[in-house]
Design a protein around this motif. Structure first.
Motif: not given
Length: 477
Positions: A448, A470-471, A473-475
């Motif tokens: 990513h 952020r990645w 949290e999104d995943n």
């Protein structure tokens, strides 16, 4: 047939004198064999190349001595010895920087069914010369006496620049069908014509090539592709039907029309691209570049479509071509790294088109460089070689566009070190920041961040940390 053992004419004397000047080692070795009661002759390609004024550092000899006798004679004299070819009658050695191979006279026999020759030792130079592939390789010079032997008119054929066989081509090719491919290889290397009777036998006996192992065919083909004029050899392969035996995709291009240059078919376009690529080489023959140039459009026959307006298209032929190239190279037993490089170039060869329309962002340039990796220099050459249009304005525009792309790559590389594009955080930092153990999630996070690096260029450490969190949290990490 030419006279057997004759005094040398002026031209021959000059050639042999040059050979002996370049390689006094030959006479030294000859004296050792003579003292032991054996004959020794410089033979084959060494004599041919000496007469052509292009002698290298590899010398071939033949002798009546058996391999074990040769081994005894060179021990203590040679700087190095190798015996990997001893079962075939050959002892290799090195002396004063020269590589020498000494082979016992042969009278090879083939059962004309199996793929490998049965090695049988011969008893005379005459017998050995008759079993050689072409007359230009069937000449010999004795050492140290310098007697020239030319039983089959090799010197005349050399002067005519023509390939003939010592015996009938049918007999020669039945013994070893690889000699048909070797004819095309010598045509490419030496720019020699093939005698009509030899060409006719190649056509009639092309199917016999199926008796030859993939590895032997591959090795001859690589030599052909690295010759001075491979296009000449490739045409001969197609015209005689030999290409259909191991590289049918090449012949298959003849019927396809090239949408980029309607005046020529894909076959002619491909041969032009090969020649163009050769013209861009800077460090000698580059097989990977040349073969990628040859294979870059082989996906077109399978992807050909005709639109309502009658225009021909070959959508995604680079993807199909890369897959076909991989399959063909695997069948020919190429090493995995060579297969990877050639198929990579085939897959990428169309990527540049569209750059001139102003559609490429810096991100697209980064991806182009990253996807090419160490193949970038070759990709530049292949892409430029692929421009074969006769429309001068179109050709000039494409060249200017690629100049602009290379300049843009150089600018971004100077700013960002594109050759070493990595995420702004490494695996250890990812694990520390997210509290992860080694595993698949670390790899996903790394990929990513690399995508972000390609898309946006270098991030600061703080920006990279924020994007990573952020990645995560999104995943749900």
């Amino acid at each position: 047939m030419s006279e057997t053992k004759t005094s040398l004419n002026t031209a021959q004397r000059r050639a042999v004198a040059e050979l002996m000047r370049v390689s006094p080692v030959a006479d030294e070795l000859g004296r050792r064999f003579a003292a032991a009661g054996h004959e020794l002759h410089l033979v084959g390609g060494s004599v041919r190349d000496a007469l052509l004024g292009r002698l290298g550092d590899d010398l071939d000899f033949c002798t009546d001595a058996r391999p074990e006798q040769t081994l005894a004679l060179v021990k203590g004299w040679a700087d190095a010895i190798w015996t990997t070819g001893q079962e075939f009658g050959t002892i290799g050695l090195q002396r004063n920087g020269l590589r020498l191979e000494v082979t016992t006279y042969r009278a090879e026999a083939y059962d004309r069914v199996s793929r490998n020759p049965i090695v049988r030792y011969g008893t005379s130079l005459d017998e050995d010369l008759r079993r050689r592939d072409f007359t230009i390789n069937a000449m010999a010079v004795s050492v140290p006496g310098h007697t020239f032997t030319d039983l089959y008119g090799g010197l005349d054929d050399l002067a005519r620049r023509e390939l003939r066989t010592p015996g009938t081509p049918q007999e020669s090719f039945a013994d070893d069908p690889l000699r048909m491919l070797r004819a095309a290889r010598f045509a490419a290397q030496l720019r020699f014509a093939v005698a009509p009777e030899v060409r006719a036998a190649m056509v009639d006996m092309a199917a016999d090539l199926s008796r030859i192992t993939a590895e032997r065919i591959r090795d001859e083909f690589v030599k052909l592709m690295c010759g001075a004029d491979p296009v000449f050899g490739l045409r001969l392969l197609v015209e005689t039907g030999l290409a259909d035996q191991f590289l049918p995709e090449l012949s298959g291009l003849k019927l396809e029309i090239d949408e980029h240059a309607q005046h020529k078919d894909v076959y002619e376009h491909t041969l032009t691209v090969v020649r163009n690529a050769i013209g861009l080489e800077t460090d000698g023959p580059d097989f990977t570049l040349r073969f990628a140039s040859l294979m870059h459009d082989i996906g077109k026959p399978a992807t050909k479509a005709v639109g309502p307006d009658g225009r021909v298209s070959f959508h995604h032929h680079e993807v199909v071509g890369a897959r076909m190239t991989k399959q063909r190279m695997q069948a020919m037993k190429f090493p995995k790294d060579v297969i990877s490089d050639v198929t990579g170039l085939v897959a990428l060869h169309l990527r540049f088109y569209g750059y001139g329309r102003g559609e490429w962002t810096d991100s697209a340039v980064r991806r182009y460089v990253t996807d090419a990796g160490p193949l970038l220099s070759r990709l530049h050459k292949l892409t430029r070689s692929d421009v074969t249009t006769r429309n001068r304005r179109k050709a000039a525009n494409l060249a200017a566009d690629y100049d602009a792309l290379e300049e843009r790559i150089a600018r971004i590389e100077a700013e960002e070190d594109l050759a070493r594009v990595r995420p702004d955080l490494d695996g250890n930092e990812i694990m520390r920041l997210l509290g992860l153990p080694p595993g698949p999630l670390v790899g996903k996070a790394w990929r990513h961040l690399k995508e972000l690096r390609l898309e946006r260029g270098p991030l600061t450490h703080e920006e990279a940390e924020a994007e990573l969190r952020r990645w995560a949290e999104d995943n749900g990490v």
